[in-house]
Design a protein around this motif. Structure first.
Motif, PDB file in Angstrom:
ATOM      1  N   LEU A  16      -2.739 -14.556 -11.699  1.00  0.00           N
ATOM      2  CA  LEU A  16      -1.751 -13.973 -12.616  1.00  0.00           C
ATOM      3  C   LEU A  16      -0.338 -14.337 -12.194  1.00  0.00           C
ATOM      4  O   LEU A  16       0.523 -14.593 -13.047  1.00  0.00           O
ATOM      5  CB  LEU A  16      -1.896 -12.453 -12.634  1.00  0.00           C
ATOM      6  N   GLU A  17      -0.102 -14.371 -10.892  1.00  0.00           N
ATOM      7  CA  GLU A  17       1.231 -14.739 -10.403  1.00  0.00           C
ATOM      8  C   GLU A  17       1.600 -16.139 -10.855  1.00  0.00           C
ATOM      9  O   GLU A  17       2.703 -16.393 -11.337  1.00  0.00           O
ATOM     10  CB  GLU A  17       1.228 -14.650  -8.875  1.00  0.00           C
ATOM     11  N   GLN A  43      -7.918  -0.576  -1.404  1.00  0.00           N
ATOM     12  CA  GLN A  43      -7.782   0.146  -2.665  1.00  0.00           C
ATOM     13  C   GLN A  43      -7.337  -0.817  -3.754  1.00  0.00           C
ATOM     14  O   GLN A  43      -6.644  -1.797  -3.493  1.00  0.00           O
ATOM     15  CB  GLN A  43      -6.734   1.259  -2.539  1.00  0.00           C
ATOM     16  N   ALA A  44      -7.719  -0.524  -4.977  1.00  0.00           N
ATOM     17  CA  ALA A  44      -7.311  -1.370  -6.101  1.00  0.00           C
ATOM     18  C   ALA A  44      -5.953  -0.970  -6.650  1.00  0.00           C
ATOM     19  O   ALA A  44      -5.423  -1.664  -7.520  1.00  0.00           O
ATOM     20  CB  ALA A  44      -8.349  -1.291  -7.217  1.00  0.00           C
ATOM     21  N   LEU A  65      -4.985 -12.911   0.937  1.00  0.00           N
ATOM     22  CA  LEU A  65      -5.222 -11.479   1.132  1.00  0.00           C
ATOM     23  C   LEU A  65      -6.457 -10.999   0.384  1.00  0.00           C
ATOM     24  O   LEU A  65      -6.779  -9.822   0.426  1.00  0.00           O
ATOM     25  CB  LEU A  65      -4.006 -10.681   0.672  1.00  0.00           C
ATOM     26  N   GLY A  66      -7.117 -11.890  -0.335  1.00  0.00           N
ATOM     27  CA  GLY A  66      -8.320 -11.487  -1.049  1.00  0.00           C
ATOM     28  C   GLY A  66      -8.065 -11.035  -2.466  1.00  0.00           C
ATOM     29  O   GLY A  66      -8.962 -10.557  -3.127  1.00  0.00           O
ATOM     30  N   ALA A  67      -6.834 -11.179  -2.933  1.00  0.00           N
ATOM     31  CA  ALA A  67      -6.505 -10.767  -4.295  1.00  0.00           C
ATOM     32  C   ALA A  67      -6.369 -12.020  -5.159  1.00  0.00           C
ATOM     33  O   ALA A  67      -5.273 -12.402  -5.548  1.00  0.00           O
ATOM     34  CB  ALA A  67      -5.224  -9.950  -4.306  1.00  0.00           C
ATOM     35  N   VAL A  70     -10.348  -7.089  -2.598  1.00  0.00           N
ATOM     36  CA  VAL A  70     -10.477  -6.154  -3.712  1.00  0.00           C
ATOM     37  C   VAL A  70     -10.844  -6.961  -4.944  1.00  0.00           C
ATOM     38  O   VAL A  70     -10.111  -7.846  -5.358  1.00  0.00           O
ATOM     39  CB  VAL A  70      -9.157  -5.375  -3.939  1.00  0.00           C
ATOM     40  N   PHE A 111      -7.394 -12.667  -8.192  1.00  0.00           N
ATOM     41  CA  PHE A 111      -7.013 -12.410  -9.582  1.00  0.00           C
ATOM     42  C   PHE A 111      -5.498 -12.273  -9.704  1.00  0.00           C
ATOM     43  O   PHE A 111      -4.869 -12.844 -10.620  1.00  0.00           O
ATOM     44  CB  PHE A 111      -7.715 -11.138 -10.055  1.00  0.00           C
ATOM     45  N   VAL A 112      -4.923 -11.543  -8.771  1.00  0.00           N
ATOM     46  CA  VAL A 112      -3.471 -11.379  -8.786  1.00  0.00           C
ATOM     47  C   VAL A 112      -2.769 -12.697  -8.501  1.00  0.00           C
ATOM     48  O   VAL A 112      -1.717 -12.987  -9.074  1.00  0.00           O
ATOM     49  CB  VAL A 112      -3.082 -10.275  -7.784  1.00  0.00           C
ATOM     50  N   PHE A 164      -1.265 -14.179  -1.684  1.00  0.00           N
ATOM     51  CA  PHE A 164      -2.156 -13.246  -2.389  1.00  0.00           C
ATOM     52  C   PHE A 164      -3.608 -13.702  -2.304  1.00  0.00           C
ATOM     53  O   PHE A 164      -4.518 -12.899  -2.097  1.00  0.00           O
ATOM     54  CB  PHE A 164      -1.757 -13.140  -3.862  1.00  0.00           C
ATOM     55  N   ALA A 190      -4.598  -4.305   0.037  1.00  0.00           N
ATOM     56  CA  ALA A 190      -5.605  -5.033   0.798  1.00  0.00           C
ATOM     57  C   ALA A 190      -5.862  -4.370   2.149  1.00  0.00           C
ATOM     58  O   ALA A 190      -6.969  -4.427   2.679  1.00  0.00           O
ATOM     59  CB  ALA A 190      -5.151  -6.478   1.007  1.00  0.00           C
ATOM     60  N   VAL A 218     -10.157  -3.539  -9.884  1.00  0.00           N
ATOM     61  CA  VAL A 218      -8.805  -3.437 -10.444  1.00  0.00           C
ATOM     62  C   VAL A 218      -8.863  -3.035 -11.904  1.00  0.00           C
ATOM     63  O   VAL A 218      -8.109  -2.171 -12.366  1.00  0.00           O
ATOM     64  CB  VAL A 218      -8.061  -4.776 -10.269  1.00  0.00           C
ATOM     65  N   GLN A 251      -3.023  -3.620  -6.549  1.00  0.00           N
ATOM     66  CA  GLN A 251      -3.014  -4.681  -7.551  1.00  0.00           C
ATOM     67  C   GLN A 251      -2.661  -4.138  -8.927  1.00  0.00           C
ATOM     68  O   GLN A 251      -2.008  -4.828  -9.727  1.00  0.00           O
ATOM     69  CB  GLN A 251      -4.371  -5.363  -7.576  1.00  0.00           C
ATOM     70  N   VAL A 252      -3.056  -2.907  -9.204  1.00  0.00           N
ATOM     71  CA  VAL A 252      -2.655  -2.290 -10.475  1.00  0.00           C
ATOM     72  C   VAL A 252      -1.139  -2.184 -10.542  1.00  0.00           C
ATOM     73  O   VAL A 252      -0.507  -2.529 -11.552  1.00  0.00           O
ATOM     74  CB  VAL A 252      -3.319  -0.909 -10.611  1.00  0.00           C
ATOM     75  N   VAL A 279       0.550  -5.315  -2.883  1.00  0.00           N
ATOM     76  CA  VAL A 279      -0.746  -5.980  -2.744  1.00  0.00           C
ATOM     77  C   VAL A 279      -1.217  -5.952  -1.290  1.00  0.00           C
ATOM     78  O   VAL A 279      -2.406  -5.749  -1.008  1.00  0.00           O
ATOM     79  CB  VAL A 279      -0.643  -7.420  -3.282  1.00  0.00           C
ATOM     80  N   PHE A 336       0.924  -4.026  -8.945  1.00  0.00           N
ATOM     81  CA  PHE A 336       1.486  -5.362  -9.098  1.00  0.00           C
ATOM     82  C   PHE A 336       1.447  -5.798 -10.566  1.00  0.00           C
ATOM     83  O   PHE A 336       2.384  -6.449 -11.044  1.00  0.00           O
ATOM     84  CB  PHE A 336       0.733  -6.365  -8.238  1.00  0.00           C
ATOM     85  N   LEU A 337       0.392  -5.435 -11.271  1.00  0.00           N
ATOM     86  CA  LEU A 337       0.343  -5.790 -12.701  1.00  0.00           C
ATOM     87  C   LEU A 337       1.470  -5.116 -13.469  1.00  0.00           C
ATOM     88  O   LEU A 337       2.106  -5.727 -14.332  1.00  0.00           O
ATOM     89  CB  LEU A 337      -1.007  -5.400 -13.294  1.00  0.00           C
ATOM     90  N   LEU A 387       4.610  -6.906 -12.741  1.00  0.00           N
ATOM     91  CA  LEU A 387       4.621  -8.176 -13.463  1.00  0.00           C
ATOM     92  C   LEU A 387       5.086  -7.969 -14.907  1.00  0.00           C
ATOM     93  O   LEU A 387       5.956  -8.691 -15.405  1.00  0.00           O
ATOM     94  CB  LEU A 387       3.212  -8.754 -13.440  1.00  0.00           C
ATOM     95  N   LEU A 420       4.471  -7.930  -3.607  1.00  0.00           N
ATOM     96  CA  LEU A 420       3.759  -8.406  -2.415  1.00  0.00           C
ATOM     97  C   LEU A 420       3.460  -7.249  -1.474  1.00  0.00           C
ATOM     98  O   LEU A 420       2.350  -7.154  -0.921  1.00  0.00           O
ATOM     99  CB  LEU A 420       4.593  -9.470  -1.717  1.00  0.00           C
TER     100      LEU A 420
END
Lengths: 197, 91
Positions: free
Chosen positions: A54-55, B46-47, A46-48, A124, A50-51, A43, B42, A129, B50-51, B38, B53-54, B57, B35
């Motif tokens: 959180l992971e 787009q965001a 991949l540039g994420a 991102v 923040f995620v 992650f 990427a 987000v 990740q939304v 995400v 993924f939250l 979670l 995954l």
């Protein structure tokens, strides 16, 4: 960059495979933690970022603590002692340590390297987000909060019934005991509970 | 890679007979789905990925808490049996 991605992915897949082939639950938990860390590094690549954080916090922190607690509560007994002797042999914890150290070296290399290389992936920002989360996905956030509340209440209910049962079992539920504790009221209660079935 | 992780989790879900392994395999499968989200987010900048993924979670956290509480309840009810045979006693 590409190489780092493939190394992290290989570590994740390998540790997941090793997780599935372990016989001891605690060994499998170790490999599962390494697998989650590998996915977190992916992650991050991949540039994420923040995620990725959180992971690590939620999966490798909170959920793994839950698993470890349950394993501890389940595995109490006499064979634990000899099992623990076998766990201290180095052959068991070497390979998770090796896999995790690969990930650590990779993260150190990436952090030390230029941050511009991280922009290669579609980065991102956490700000986007957050805006998306509390904009068009607001109802999803509310639903997630309801789901977490349901999970909390459900877990409490499942755990509470067990504790309640144990308490009843430990209480000496005989007429002599009740007479020793209280008077006629208690005996009347005992009489009623004996009559109802 | 998400596909590989997901299929690994699925095989674990099908092969292992221990309830805790089943829950761990579920974790792996949810992780693989996140995954995939995400990676797609990427790829198209787009965001939304990740939304999603939250949300996955949060769902995984709720599911695991309830599932582990159920494991505890099942184990305390059938205490005489082995832990490794937990899934066979539900019949």
């Amino acid at each position: 960059m590409e190489l780092a991605f493939y190394v992290a992915g290989a570590v994740a897949v390998l540790s997941t495979t090793l997780m599935l082939t372990r016989l001891q639950i605690v060994h499998a938990l170790l490999y599962l933690i390494v697998s989650l860390l590998g996915v977190a590094v992916v992650f991050f690549l991949l540039g994420a970022s923040f995620v990725a954080a959180l992971e690590i916090i939620v999966y490798a922190g909170a959920i793994m603590v839950l698993f470890v607690f349950v394993v501890m509560m389940l595995n109490l007994g006499a064979p634990e002692a000899e099992m623990e002797k076998r766990w201290l042999t180095p052959g068991i914890w070497v390979s998770p340590v090796v896999l995790a150290s690969i990930l650590i070296i990779e993260v150190l290399y990436l952090v030390r390297g230029s941050a511009a290389s991280l922009e290669a992936g579609g980065r991102v920002e956490p700000k986007q987000v957050g805006i998306a989360l509390f904009g068009p996905y607001l109802i999803g956030v509310e639903l997630a909060s309801m789901l977490l509340l349901a999970g909390l209440v459900g877990a409490y209910h499942l755990g509470y019934r067990k504790a309640d049962k144990r308490e009843i079992r430990h209480d000496a539920d005989t007429h002599e005991r009740r007479a020793a504790i209280g008077g006629d009221l208690v005996l009347a209660g005992a009489d009623r509970s004996a009559r109802t079935p | 890679m998400a596909g590989i992780l997901f299929s690994l989790g699925l095989t674990g879900l099908l092969v292992r007979r221990n309830l805790i392994y089943v829950l761990m395999s579920l974790e792996v499968m949810l992780n693989a789905a996140g995954l995939a989200f995400v990676v797609a987010g990427a790829r198209w900048h787009q965001a939304d990925g990740q939304v999603m993924f939250l949300f996955i979670l949060a769902m995984a956290a709720a599911e695991v808490s309830v599932g582990l509480a159920m494991v505890l309840a099942i184990y305390h009810r059938f205490k005489s049996l082995d832990v490794d045979e937990l899934s066979e006693m539900r019949g």
